[in-house]
Design a protein around this motif. Structure first.
Motif, PDB file in Angstrom:
ATOM      1  N   LYS A 253      59.630 -23.744  34.181  1.00 22.66           N
ATOM      2  CA  LYS A 253      59.385 -25.180  34.374  1.00 22.66           C
ATOM      3  C   LYS A 253      60.691 -25.919  34.657  1.00 22.66           C
ATOM      4  N   ALA A 254      61.743 -25.546  33.928  1.00 23.97           N
ATOM      5  CA  ALA A 254      63.036 -26.212  34.118  1.00 23.97           C
ATOM      6  C   ALA A 254      63.576 -25.977  35.524  1.00 23.97           C
ATOM      7  N   VAL A 255      63.403 -24.761  36.061  1.00 22.81           N
ATOM      8  CA  VAL A 255      63.880 -24.476  37.413  1.00 22.81           C
ATOM      9  C   VAL A 255      63.092 -25.272  38.446  1.00 22.81           C
ATOM     10  N   VAL A 256      61.789 -25.410  38.240  1.00 26.96           N
ATOM     11  CA  VAL A 256      60.988 -26.230  39.156  1.00 26.96           C
ATOM     12  C   VAL A 256      61.492 -27.665  39.166  1.00 26.96           C
ATOM     13  N   GLN A 257      61.823 -28.191  37.999  1.00 24.70           N
ATOM     14  CA  GLN A 257      62.352 -29.559  37.928  1.00 24.70           C
ATOM     15  C   GLN A 257      63.685 -29.661  38.664  1.00 24.70           C
ATOM     16  N   ILE A 258      64.512 -28.623  38.558  1.00 24.84           N
ATOM     17  CA  ILE A 258      65.786 -28.616  39.290  1.00 24.84           C
ATOM     18  C   ILE A 258      65.525 -28.623  40.786  1.00 24.84           C
ATOM     19  N   LEU A 259      64.574 -27.798  41.247  1.00 27.98           N
ATOM     20  CA  LEU A 259      64.241 -27.748  42.672  1.00 27.98           C
ATOM     21  C   LEU A 259      63.804 -29.123  43.178  1.00 27.98           C
ATOM     22  N   LYS A 260      62.974 -29.788  42.398  1.00 28.10           N
ATOM     23  CA  LYS A 260      62.471 -31.109  42.806  1.00 28.10           C
ATOM     24  C   LYS A 260      63.610 -32.122  42.878  1.00 28.10           C
ATOM     25  N   LYS A 261      64.523 -32.057  41.903  1.00 25.55           N
ATOM     26  CA  LYS A 261      65.658 -32.984  41.901  1.00 25.55           C
ATOM     27  C   LYS A 261      66.572 -32.741  43.097  1.00 25.55           C
ATOM     28  N   LYS A 262      66.633 -31.494  43.547  1.00 25.23           N
ATOM     29  CA  LYS A 262      67.470 -31.149  44.705  1.00 25.23           C
ATOM     30  C   LYS A 262      66.765 -31.429  46.029  1.00 25.23           C
ATOM     31  N   GLY A 263      65.549 -31.962  45.964  1.00 23.08           N
ATOM     32  CA  GLY A 263      64.833 -32.309  47.189  1.00 23.08           C
ATOM     33  C   GLY A 263      64.116 -31.152  47.851  1.00 23.08           C
ATOM     34  N   ILE A 264      63.938 -30.038  47.128  1.00 33.27           N
ATOM     35  CA  ILE A 264      63.229 -28.883  47.681  1.00 33.27           C
ATOM     36  C   ILE A 264      61.737 -29.087  47.456  1.00 33.27           C
ATOM     37  N   THR A 265      60.966 -29.122  48.531  1.00 28.33           N
ATOM     38  CA  THR A 265      59.540 -29.450  48.443  1.00 28.33           C
ATOM     39  C   THR A 265      58.625 -28.241  48.679  1.00 28.33           C
ATOM     40  N   ASN A 266      59.204 -27.102  48.993  1.00 25.70           N
ATOM     41  CA  ASN A 266      58.399 -25.911  49.277  1.00 25.70           C
ATOM     42  C   ASN A 266      58.711 -24.855  48.229  1.00 25.70           C
ATOM     43  N   TRP A 267      57.842 -24.724  47.234  1.00 27.07           N
ATOM     44  CA  TRP A 267      58.051 -23.720  46.207  1.00 27.07           C
ATOM     45  C   TRP A 267      56.707 -23.115  45.801  1.00 27.07           C
ATOM     46  N   ALA A 268      56.755 -22.070  45.006  1.00 30.24           N
ATOM     47  CA  ALA A 268      55.554 -21.388  44.533  1.00 30.24           C
ATOM     48  C   ALA A 268      55.767 -20.961  43.091  1.00 30.24           C
ATOM     49  N   VAL A 269      54.687 -20.961  42.321  1.00 30.24           N
ATOM     50  CA  VAL A 269      54.738 -20.552  40.920  1.00 30.24           C
ATOM     51  C   VAL A 269      53.674 -19.490  40.693  1.00 30.24           C
ATOM     52  N   GLY A 270      54.085 -18.345  40.172  1.00 25.24           N
ATOM     53  CA  GLY A 270      53.148 -17.260  39.877  1.00 25.24           C
ATOM     54  C   GLY A 270      53.283 -16.812  38.435  1.00 25.24           C
ATOM     55  N   SER A 271      52.353 -15.990  37.995  1.00 20.90           N
ATOM     56  CA  SER A 271      52.416 -15.456  36.632  1.00 20.90           C
ATOM     57  C   SER A 271      52.037 -13.986  36.640  1.00 20.90           C
ATOM     58  N   ILE A 272      52.541 -13.261  35.641  1.00 17.40           N
ATOM     59  CA  ILE A 272      52.265 -11.840  35.482  1.00 17.40           C
ATOM     60  C   ILE A 272      51.747 -11.626  34.069  1.00 17.40           C
ATOM     61  N   ASP A 273      50.529 -11.143  33.966  1.00 15.14           N
ATOM     62  CA  ASP A 273      49.923 -10.911  32.659  1.00 15.14           C
ATOM     63  C   ASP A 273      49.081  -9.649  32.744  1.00 15.14           C
ATOM     64  N   VAL A 274      49.563  -8.574  32.160  1.00 14.78           N
ATOM     65  CA  VAL A 274      48.819  -7.309  32.183  1.00 14.78           C
ATOM     66  C   VAL A 274      48.357  -6.932  30.775  1.00 14.78           C
ATOM     67  N   GLY A 275      48.203  -7.951  29.934  1.00 15.95           N
ATOM     68  CA  GLY A 275      47.741  -7.710  28.580  1.00 15.95           C
ATOM     69  C   GLY A 275      48.870  -7.273  27.667  1.00 15.95           C
ATOM     70  N   GLY A 276      48.541  -7.083  26.409  1.00 14.25           N
ATOM     71  CA  GLY A 276      49.538  -6.615  25.448  1.00 14.25           C
ATOM     72  C   GLY A 276      50.409  -7.714  24.889  1.00 14.25           C
ATOM     73  N   GLY A 277      50.117  -8.953  25.230  1.00 12.98           N
ATOM     74  CA  GLY A 277      50.855 -10.072  24.661  1.00 12.98           C
ATOM     75  C   GLY A 277      52.131 -10.442  25.383  1.00 12.98           C
ATOM     76  N   THR A 278      52.495  -9.703  26.435  1.00  8.50           N
ATOM     77  CA  THR A 278      53.706 -10.007  27.186  1.00  8.50           C
ATOM     78  C   THR A 278      53.333 -10.666  28.508  1.00  8.50           C
ATOM     79  N   LYS A 279      53.838 -11.869  28.720  1.00  6.36           N
ATOM     80  CA  LYS A 279      53.558 -12.598  29.954  1.00  6.36           C
ATOM     81  C   LYS A 279      54.877 -13.002  30.599  1.00  6.36           C
TER      82      LYS A 279
END
Length: 435
Positions: A253-279
């Motif tokens: 989340k903090a990096v996304v906020q940095i990107l927005k402050k720098k005027g970068i408007t093209n970004w993507a956010v993904g997640s990895i969750d294969v179970g076991g409590g580690t995301k």
């Protein structure tokens, strides 16, 4: 299974894995079919077996270096596949075997796991891999060599004072993407606290064999990726997609906020969750105007302020319009606009490129006036056609009629103007409301 289009892991069937790999079966039976993930030998056996059975790869990793969990590593690579495929200059949204791609694995580690998975799954890709640690670097080179992948890789042992994206030292001008599993912790105390489960509701489900060099850096994953962001502001579109994994959602989340402050408007956010409590989480950003699909760029379980602008707009067909009529409406309307347009009746899909708001009333009136003047003078519309083939694309889109769900789906493929994109979607939607 074709590795180029292999899906992400959802889980691992250890019983089936034991049946396919003799070495893993020995460990499996020794633990009476119940693995102890806090035992390094068990985690290493799983890693080696998955790589051998699922990818045809052999792995050797020193005992004091990180043994990577394959499911989340592959799922990150698979996410990169979708990201690049959905930002294909041909607008195909599919794997293109002819597309030449060059990636950079920042901090490849002793396993060179990302480099190997990228090379093994996409035969037309080449990879660069860097690491500051001599022992890890030598081990990475050995793994690439024993898997016959070294000729498609360019390795560079770096030093702390060099850039994290050392294009000059690699002898490259451009890259298609970076991939990175940064050190997650800011110091060894932070690492030990996290690995012991202190302050967590759920303890880590697997032992970590990584060295401090692999797991710790100033500022942790946020500090490391902030360096990549700063370098990207200089390199800009010399790298098409900058990406990194994160161990903490707050860091992503903090990096996304940095990107927005720098005027970068093209970004993507993904997640990895294969179970076991580690995301894990992934953030990617680009200085180009190619827009990734919603399926890769937006995860809906975080606040909207951290997500990029939607690149898909869909609406239901009115009850009075069937799919056949909808196809005709879309194709005919697009052909009336001053855009580059291709329509595939078999898939009910069209792709268009526009130089601006060519659907506005003012533009259409001026366009029709010029056509009348040319017709009155007996001149063919060659000049208008030439201008169309040479237009500077500010908006590219795909329109698909989905007969099974009676929907019109519009995908934003290229462009930086969100207002223009919304205006186009509104125009298409209104055309059906009038029908």
């Amino acid at each position: 299974m074709d590795l180029a289009t292999r899906p992400p892991y959802e889980s691992v069937d250890f019983k089936d894995l034991a049946q396919q790999d003799e070495d893993f079966n020995t460990v499996w039976q020794r633990h009476q079919c119940k693995l102890d993930f806090q035992e390094p030998s068990s985690t290493k056996a799983i890693t080696k077996a998955l790589l051998k059975v699922d990818f045809g790869l052999h792995l050797e990793v020193p005992d004091d270096r990180l043994c990577p969990p394959i499911p989340n590593r592959w799922n990150y690579v698979s996410w990169i596949h979708i990201l690049l495929d959905s930002t294909n200059p041909n607008y195909s949204n599919r794997y293109n075997p002819e597309r030449q791609v060059v990636g950079l694995d920042i901090g490849t580690g002793a396993s060179a796991i990302y480099t190997m998975l990228c090379l093994k799954s996409r035969p037309n890709w080449t990879m660069c891999a860097t690491d500051v640690d001599k022992k890890s670097f030598e081990s990475a080179a050995r793994n690439l060599t024993i898997n016959n992948l070294i000729t498609r890789a360019k390795l560079l042992q770096t030093i702390d004072s060099q850039p994290l994206i050392p294009l000059q030292y690699l002898g490259l001008y451009m890259l298609d993407f970076t991939i990175c599993n940064p050190p997650f912790f800011s110091d060894e105390a932070d690492m030990q606290q996290s690995l012991s489960g202190e302050g967590k509701s759920v303890k880590p489900n697997a032992v970590c064999t990584g060295s401090a060099n692999e797991m710790v850096c100033q500022g942790g994953d946020l500090g490391f990726v902030t360096r990549i962001v700063e370098e990207s502001l200089v390199l800009r579109d010399k790298v098409t997609w900058y990406t990194s994994m994160f161990g903490k959602l707050k860091s992503a989340k903090a990096v996304v906020q940095i990107l927005k402050k720098k005027g970068i408007t093209n970004w993507a956010v993904g997640s990895i969750d294969v179970g076991g409590g580690t995301k894990r989480w992934i953030v990617a950003w680009s200085f180009t105007d190619y827009r990734p699909s919603n399926s890769v760029a937006r995860i809906e379980k975080i606040a909207n302020e951290y997500l990029p602008f939607p690149t898909e707009y869909r609406f239901a067909l009115p009850a009075s319009i069937d799919a056949k009529a909808a196809k005709q409406t879309i194709d005919q309307q697009a052909r009336r606009l001053h855009i580059r347009w291709t329509w595939d009746p078999q898939t009910a899909t069209g792709v268009g490129e526009a130089a601006g708001n060519v659907w506005s009333r003012a533009y259409r009136r001026e366009h029709e006036r010029k056509k009348r003047e040319l017709a009155a003078s007996g001149t063919e519309d060659t000049d208008m056609h030439d201008r169309l083939t040479e237009i500077k694309v500010v908006l590219a889109f795909r329109i698909t009629i989905v007969a099974s769900t009676r929907e019109v789906v519009i995908d934003w493929l290229r462009g930086n103007d969100q207002v223009l994109w919304e205006s186009f979607c509104g125009m298409v939607h209104r055309s059906f409301k009038k029908s």
